[in-house]
Write an enzyme that holds these catalytic residues in place. Structure first.
Site, PDB file in Angstrom:
ATOM      1  N   GLN A 224      11.900  53.487  32.417  1.00  0.00           N
ATOM      2  CA  GLN A 224      12.518  52.083  31.071  1.00  0.00           C
ATOM      3  C   GLN A 224      12.834  52.632  30.106  1.00  0.00           C
ATOM      4  O   GLN A 224      13.358  52.775  28.797  1.00  0.00           O
ATOM      5  CB  GLN A 224      11.126  50.697  31.444  1.00  0.00           C
ATOM      6  CG  GLN A 224      11.704  50.002  32.394  1.00  0.00           C
ATOM      7  CD  GLN A 224       9.958  48.656  32.150  1.00  0.00           C
ATOM      8  OE1 GLN A 224       9.818  49.129  31.478  1.00  0.00           O
ATOM      9  NE2 GLN A 224       9.861  48.080  33.699  1.00  0.00           N
TER      10      GLN A 224
ATOM     11  N   LEU B 236      12.505  40.914  31.671  1.00  0.00           N
ATOM     12  CA  LEU B 236      13.711  42.023  31.771  1.00  0.00           C
ATOM     13  C   LEU B 236      14.117  41.836  29.961  1.00  0.00           C
ATOM     14  O   LEU B 236      14.094  42.671  29.182  1.00  0.00           O
ATOM     15  CB  LEU B 236      15.264  41.625  32.514  1.00  0.00           C
ATOM     16  CG  LEU B 236      16.179  42.076  31.730  1.00  0.00           C
ATOM     17  CD1 LEU B 236      15.918  43.856  32.258  1.00  0.00           C
ATOM     18  CD2 LEU B 236      17.513  41.483  31.933  1.00  0.00           C
TER      19      LEU B 236
ATOM     20  N   HIS C 239       3.983  40.670  26.506  1.00  0.00           N
ATOM     21  CA  HIS C 239       4.651  41.808  26.165  1.00  0.00           C
ATOM     22  C   HIS C 239       5.879  42.275  25.267  1.00  0.00           C
ATOM     23  O   HIS C 239       5.943  42.907  24.422  1.00  0.00           O
ATOM     24  CB  HIS C 239       4.971  42.530  27.228  1.00  0.00           C
ATOM     25  CG  HIS C 239       4.080  42.987  28.457  1.00  0.00           C
ATOM     26  ND1 HIS C 239       3.261  41.969  29.866  1.00  0.00           N
ATOM     27  CD2 HIS C 239       3.735  44.349  28.654  1.00  0.00           C
ATOM     28  CE1 HIS C 239       2.360  42.467  29.894  1.00  0.00           C
ATOM     29  NE2 HIS C 239       2.586  44.068  29.098  1.00  0.00           N
TER      30      HIS C 239
ATOM     31  N   ASP D  19      11.747  42.079  27.384  1.00  0.00           N
ATOM     32  CA  ASP D  19      10.588  43.006  27.034  1.00  0.00           C
ATOM     33  C   ASP D  19      11.460  44.388  26.794  1.00  0.00           C
ATOM     34  O   ASP D  19      11.463  45.825  26.315  1.00  0.00           O
ATOM     35  CB  ASP D  19      10.096  43.177  27.146  1.00  0.00           C
ATOM     36  CG  ASP D  19       8.989  43.253  28.550  1.00  0.00           C
ATOM     37  OD1 ASP D  19       8.917  44.403  28.403  1.00  0.00           O
ATOM     38  OD2 ASP D  19       8.902  42.677  29.311  1.00  0.00           O
TER      39      ASP D  19
END
Length: 346
Positions: A102, A278, A303, A280
């Site tokens: 990520q 998704l 988050h 964040d």
């Protein structure tokens, strides 16, 4: 030297603060000083998987660091110049490789350089997105934002031994904003991978989930595959991808109870643009995209709030959250000064 100071205990106070801060430091070339790292956790400070991310980003941008060691609650990261390279790194045992992806994919894409990486560790482990979620949900959203990459799974890695292996290559490109506001299709995909578990058990559990989804009036396309790993394990993903939405819900198989704790209603009842997890993950690329990213999401998580705060401090992006009838609209305007660091070589 002037640092952007980040309080690692704000908001959800976890490892995502470190990953976002250091990734944006690489892209914007702004040194960061992070304090109170995971201060409120049972075991505060940096852990092995955080250090793996730091090592990778350090290699990518020839950075200098201080305090980058196990259990450290304070560190500095001073980025240098990005340079194309091949990287081989591992998290050790079953540390999550997907949390690392990520962070590094947007940095690689925005760098103006070409990167290849072999990453070993856990691919499907607790408290982290599964590989299938990373590939089919986060990966699809990243592609919609202009990130050009190839991601290949060579071996699954379940807890506790891990030892999964992922190969990734990323071509530099310009990150663009995304508009993900509503789901247009009434069908979804179910993906399941399993290892060292009787096929009949997996097919029975997946069949039950598929029938429950069909009862909700949604078509399901089911894919089940046996992929060997060192440890027994299985993973399931329910996902949707169309022009204006990307969303998914994943779960690991509980070997003791022989069940998947899958919250598939997060998808079947979500007619917006993205799922709450998704949202964040897209803050980092949205904060450096040249333009306005619009995400409609059913829930604002800690988050997401934390990532928005950290990204705005480093990139200078602007953001706002508005209430919808069935959720929230998140707008993120990428900061132009951050956009210029995207090389976009062809």
């Amino acid at each position: 030297m002037e640092y952007v100071k980040i309080d690692g205990s704000i908001g959800e106070g976890g490892g995502q603060i470190i990953r976002t801060a250091i990734s944006l430091s690489c892209i914007t070339k702004k040194p960061v000083h992070i304090e109170n790292i995971r201060k409120n956790r049972k075991t505060p400070g940096l852990k092995a998987q955080h250090l793996t991310t730091i090592r990778i980003l350090q290699k990518m941008c020839n950075a200098k660091t201080s305090g980058a060691e196990m259990h450290s609650t304070e560190m500095c990261f001073i980025p240098g110049e990005m340079k194309s390279c091949k990287i081989k790194e591992g998290t050790g045992t079953a540390g999550s490789t997907c949390l690392i992806l990520q962070s590094v994919i947007p940095v690689m894409a925005a760098s103006g350089e070409y990167f290849e990486m072999e990453l070993t560790g856990g691919t499907d482990v607790p408290w982290s997105p599964t590989f299938d979620y990373t590939y089919n949900v986060a990966g699809e959203a990243f592609s919609k934002m202009g990130m050009n990459f190839s991601l290949r799974l060579d071996r699954r890695g379940y807890y506790p031994k891990g030892a999964g292996r992922i190969m990734i290559s990323v071509q530099p490109d310009k990150i663009i904003p995304a508009i993900l506001t509503h789901r247009n299709v009434n069908s979804l995909i179910i993906k399941c991978s399993y290892s060292k578990i009787p096929k009949e058990i997996i097919e029975d559990k997946i069949g039950m989930i598929s029938r429950n989804i069909t009862k909700a009036g949604i078509d399901a396309d089911v894919h089940i595959i046996n992929e060997d790993a060192l440890d027994p394990g299985a993973t399931i993903l329910v996902c949707v991808n169309d022009a204006k939405s990307v969303m998914g819900a994943d779960a690991l198989f509980d070997v003791k109870s022989k069940t998947f704790d899958l919250k598939f209603d997060r998808i079947t009842k979500n007619h917006l643009g993205v799922d709450e997890n998704l949202a964040d993950m897209l803050v980092l690329p949205a904060s450096i995209a040249c333009g306005m990213t619009i995400l409609c999401v059913p829930k604002i998580t800690k988050h997401l709030e934390t990532n928005l705060h950290v990204a705005s401090k480093i990139s200078g992006c602007k953001y706002g959250i508005g209430r919808l009838k069935d959720g929230f609209e998140v707008r993120i305007k990428g900061e132009s000064d951050s956009c210029i660091h995207q090389g976009g070589k062809k």
